[in-house]
Design an enzyme around this catalytic site. Structure first.
Site, PDB file in Angstrom:
ATOM      1  N   ARG A 267       0.872  -1.189   0.000  1.00 57.86           N
ATOM      2  CA  ARG A 267       0.000   0.000   0.000  1.00 57.86           C
ATOM      3  C   ARG A 267       0.901   1.228   0.000  1.00 57.86           C
ATOM      4  O   ARG A 267       1.789   1.378   0.825  1.00 57.86           O
ATOM      5  CB  ARG A 267      -0.930  -0.005   1.215  1.00 57.86           C
ATOM      6  CG  ARG A 267      -0.242  -0.059   2.570  1.00 57.86           C
ATOM      7  CD  ARG A 267      -1.223   0.229   3.706  1.00 57.86           C
ATOM      8  NE  ARG A 267      -0.662  -0.147   4.999  1.00 57.86           N
ATOM      9  CZ  ARG A 267       0.157   0.609   5.719  1.00 57.86           C
ATOM     10  NH1 ARG A 267       0.539   1.788   5.262  1.00 57.86           N
ATOM     11  NH2 ARG A 267       0.611   0.178   6.885  1.00 57.86           N
ATOM     12  N   HIS A 271      -1.896   3.378   6.524  1.00 52.28           N
ATOM     13  CA  HIS A 271      -2.811   2.274   6.842  1.00 52.28           C
ATOM     14  C   HIS A 271      -4.260   2.747   6.763  1.00 52.28           C
ATOM     15  O   HIS A 271      -5.097   2.108   6.133  1.00 52.28           O
ATOM     16  CB  HIS A 271      -2.502   1.736   8.237  1.00 52.28           C
ATOM     17  CG  HIS A 271      -3.438   0.672   8.703  1.00 52.28           C
ATOM     18  ND1 HIS A 271      -3.442  -0.597   8.183  1.00 52.28           N
ATOM     19  CD2 HIS A 271      -4.422   0.701   9.637  1.00 52.28           C
ATOM     20  CE1 HIS A 271      -4.384  -1.311   8.765  1.00 52.28           C
ATOM     21  NE2 HIS A 271      -4.998  -0.546   9.655  1.00 52.28           N
ATOM     22  N   TYR A 281       7.758   4.184   9.934  1.00 52.51           N
ATOM     23  CA  TYR A 281       8.147   2.771   9.967  1.00 52.51           C
ATOM     24  C   TYR A 281       8.538   2.212   8.597  1.00 52.51           C
ATOM     25  O   TYR A 281       8.898   1.050   8.492  1.00 52.51           O
ATOM     26  CB  TYR A 281       7.024   1.918  10.585  1.00 52.51           C
ATOM     27  CG  TYR A 281       5.659   2.075   9.934  1.00 52.51           C
ATOM     28  CD1 TYR A 281       5.299   1.322   8.823  1.00 52.51           C
ATOM     29  CD2 TYR A 281       4.734   2.975  10.450  1.00 52.51           C
ATOM     30  CE1 TYR A 281       4.049   1.472   8.226  1.00 52.51           C
ATOM     31  CE2 TYR A 281       3.478   3.128   9.871  1.00 52.51           C
ATOM     32  CZ  TYR A 281       3.145   2.377   8.767  1.00 52.51           C
ATOM     33  OH  TYR A 281       1.908   2.522   8.176  1.00 52.51           O
TER      34      TYR A 281
END
Length: 368
Positions: A267, A271, A281
């Site tokens: 993706r 999120h 991250y």
């Protein structure tokens, strides 16, 4: 008499894991690398699949913008997962049932859910969950992995009714760490139910990298534990995703039971739009590597090599998508706002006493 060989479980595990190689038809340059596996799709069908992918990429961009404007509620970006989502749905039939996760609204739209209702779902409006007749699907599941158990139940119901259909569900790599994941695939396996379980492995469960969730080399190999086929497929390759899903459906309707499909994808966005920051991250190098595997770029190169696609066609689809979004959000804005009492009426058949008291308070407020 020859001495018996000792059993080596570590060697057996290694041998099993080596068998789960990634299935691919188109490489990153849009070149066919597995001619024998090419699905039986006409030129028109190939173009339609590309049209859906481009349209959905625009929908994602517009939805992110609408969310930032405060005109949408919950939204999980989909850019990068178009091949995984849309090519798998493209292999289904209208009578099949879709049990989506919260990122899987595009599959619902192409299964027949009006875009206006998809926007209303995002806003939490009850009308967003009132699917039209003939759209065989449940509302997107918010609880991680819960749809896997539901999918097993729907598939068993399909089998008991003697229908030539399947139930397909989706979760992310994080969903495979939930108990519902194992319970769902095991139940469906035990009853040889016509089910397809898709794991969209985009490498991160929110911020937790996939390698910290399990020591398994692949997620597809988890199918072995319940005795069903497991497939690892290049989730950025729409032809490969279509092929493995179509094959899984054929097996399911023939009575051969469920299949677990792991689509290896990415993706590009966060999120969800609820405050996640992927730069905390994920590295820019990782993002760049996956951008080179973009499913739209790959499929575009393939179709252009066959003289089936060009910039003019793509621009037409993009403009149409923008108009569709503009019209749908206008219709969503014009929908009567959901009241608190409507929400409570829809939630409870027998309302608890404490809520009955609150209900009367809100009813009085709404009457003014």
């Amino acid at each position: 008499m020859a001495p018996k060989k000792s059993f080596d479980p570590v060697k057996v595990l290694a041998e099993v894991e080596k068998k789960f190689e990634m299935f691919q038809i188109l490489n990153e340059e849009g070149e066919i690398v597995n001619e024998d596996a090419m699905p039986d799709l006409s030129d028109d069908e190939l173009v339609e699949l590309m049209r859906r992918m481009v349209w959905t990429r625009v929908l994602d961009q517009r939805s992110i913008s609408l969310n930032r404007q405060g005109r949408l509620g919950f939204y999980a970006p989909t850019a990068g997962q178009e091949a995984s989502q849309l090519a798998s749905q493209y292999a289904l039939e209208q009578e099949d049932y879709i049990l989506p996760g919260y990122r899987d609204v595009p599959q619902l739209i192409w299964q027949g859910l009006p875009l206006t209702q998809a926007f209303l779902f995002s806003r939490g409006h009850f009308k967003g969950n009132q699917f039209p007749e003939g759209v065989n699907a449940l509302s997107p599941q918010i609880i991680i992995g819960a749809q896997y158990v539901q999918n097993a139940g729907v598939a068993v119901g399909i089998k008991k009714r003697g229908k030539s259909a399947v139930a397909v569900t989706y979760t992310g790599d994080g969903g495979t760490s939930q108990g519902d994941f194992y319970e769902g695939i095991n139940f469906a396996s035990a009853y040889k139910a016509p089910a397809i379980f898709v794991v969209q492995n985009n490498n991160y469960a929110i911020s937790t990298p996939r390698e910290l969730q399990t020591n398994a080399k692949t997620l597809a190999q988890k199918a072995v534990s319940v005795g069903i086929p497991g497939v690892l497929v290049d989730g950025m390759d729409p032809l490969a995703v279509y092929k493995v899903t179509k094959d899984a459906r054929d097996r399911a309707v023939a009575g051969d039971g469920p299949t677990l499909i792991e689509t290896l994808c990415y993706r590009y966005g966060p999120h969800t739009m609820a405050g996640d920051d992927p730069t905390r991250y994920r590295t820019s190098d990782e993002d760049s590597d996956w951008e080179k595997k973009d499913p739209l770029v790959r499929f575009r190169k393939f179709l252009e090599s066959k003289d089936l696609w060009n910039e003019e066609k793509e621009n037409e689809v993009m403009e149409q998508a923008k108009e569709d979004v503009k019209k749908a959000i206008k219709e969503a804005d014009a929908t009567e706002k959901q009241s608190v009492t409507q929400l409570m009426d829809n939630m409870y058949e027998d309302m608890p006493q404490n809520l009955k008291e609150q209900y009367e308070v809100y009813k009085e407020k709404e009457s003014k």
